[in-house]
Design a protein around this motif. Structure first.
Motif, PDB file in Angstrom:
ATOM      1  N   GLN A 186       0.831  -1.205   0.000  1.00  0.00           N
ATOM      2  CA  GLN A 186       0.000   0.000   0.000  1.00  0.00           C
ATOM      3  C   GLN A 186       0.871   1.262   0.000  1.00  0.00           C
ATOM      4  OE1 GLN A 186      -2.714   0.310   3.282  1.00  0.00           O
ATOM      5  NE2 GLN A 186      -3.619   2.185   2.538  1.00  0.00           N
ATOM      6  N   GLU A 187       1.896   1.283   0.830  1.00  0.00           N
ATOM      7  CA  GLU A 187       2.794   2.436   0.880  1.00  0.00           C
ATOM      8  C   GLU A 187       3.502   2.649  -0.459  1.00  0.00           C
ATOM      9  OE1 GLU A 187       3.230   4.789   3.231  1.00  0.00           O
ATOM     10  OE2 GLU A 187       1.578   3.833   4.290  1.00  0.00           O
ATOM     11  N   LEU A 219       1.030   4.181  -2.882  1.00  0.00           N
ATOM     12  CA  LEU A 219       0.787   5.589  -2.547  1.00  0.00           C
ATOM     13  C   LEU A 219       1.954   6.458  -3.027  1.00  0.00           C
ATOM     14  CD1 LEU A 219      -0.715   5.263   1.048  1.00  0.00           C
ATOM     15  CD2 LEU A 219      -1.905   6.032  -1.022  1.00  0.00           C
ATOM     16  N   GLU A 220       3.162   5.959  -2.823  1.00  0.00           N
ATOM     17  CA  GLU A 220       4.336   6.695  -3.286  1.00  0.00           C
ATOM     18  C   GLU A 220       4.355   6.779  -4.808  1.00  0.00           C
ATOM     19  OE1 GLU A 220       9.203   6.716  -2.823  1.00  0.00           O
ATOM     20  OE2 GLU A 220       8.054   5.210  -1.747  1.00  0.00           O
ATOM     21  N   GLY A 279       1.775   6.898  -6.738  1.00  0.00           N
ATOM     22  CA  GLY A 279       0.810   7.923  -7.099  1.00  0.00           C
ATOM     23  C   GLY A 279       1.385   9.326  -6.983  1.00  0.00           C
ATOM     24  N   ARG A 280       2.184   9.546  -5.942  1.00  0.00           N
ATOM     25  CA  ARG A 280       2.802  10.864  -5.740  1.00  0.00           C
ATOM     26  C   ARG A 280       3.884  11.150  -6.777  1.00  0.00           C
ATOM     27  NH1 ARG A 280       2.406   9.091  -0.276  1.00  0.00           N
ATOM     28  NH2 ARG A 280       4.575   8.435  -0.293  1.00  0.00           N
TER      29      ARG A 280
END
Length: 161
Positions: A17-18, A21-22, A24-25
């Motif tokens: 998940q992390e 998320l990274e 996506g950034r």
């Protein structure tokens, strides 16, 4: 992959998940998402392992640190795998961009046919790039750093060795 490194399903889910998320950034700067996510997932897993180990040390307190304990090697195994991957990544930096892209996809378990379709090449061109990359790596590593008794899955005729 993370389970193989000693992660629990919950820790593996958190690391994945992390990593996403990274991703996506940093989407605009990531050129090859699949290998990037794989590496980011391992990095996040190691960070989670470090946090868990720190929390465990705090919970035990100073009194328990004096007693003899069997070390937890799961983080060490993960670190060793990470170090191996970093070494390979550094070696790949010496390859041409075309060879580097091809080898990166092989390391992500893509078949020769999948790589050819992804890169818009023929399968023979992919095999030629891999052959060239192996020769470049052999020269870089020298004669003392070869794998004599290679073990692994048997390849069918036409697949890259």
């Amino acid at each position: 992959m993370l389970i193989y490194l000693g992660a629990t399903p919950q820790v593996a889910d958190e690391a994945i998940q992390e990593a996403f998320l990274e991703l996506g950034r940093k989407w605009d700067t990531v050129r090859t998402p699949a290998p990037w996510v794989s590496k980011a997932t391992k990095t996040h897993f190691l960070k989670i392992c470090q946090k868990i180990r720190k929390a465990q040390r705090r919970e035990r307190g100073l009194a328990e640190e004096d007693s003899l304990q069997v070390p937890d090697t799961s983080a060490e195994v993960a670190l060793s795998a990470w170090e191996d991957e970093e070494w390979v990544t550094q070696l790949l930096q010496h390859l041409s961009p075309a060879a580097k892209a091809t080898v990166a996809l092989i390391l992500e378990d893509y078949s020769t046919a999948e790589i050819a379709a992804h890169l818009g090449l023929t399968e023979n061109a992919v095999r030629q790039r891999l052959h060239s990359a192996r020769n470049q790596l052999k020269q870089l590593l020298g004669p003392d750093c070869t794998i004599k008794d290679r073990t692994g899955p048997a390849r069918t005729r036409g697949e890259v060795e």
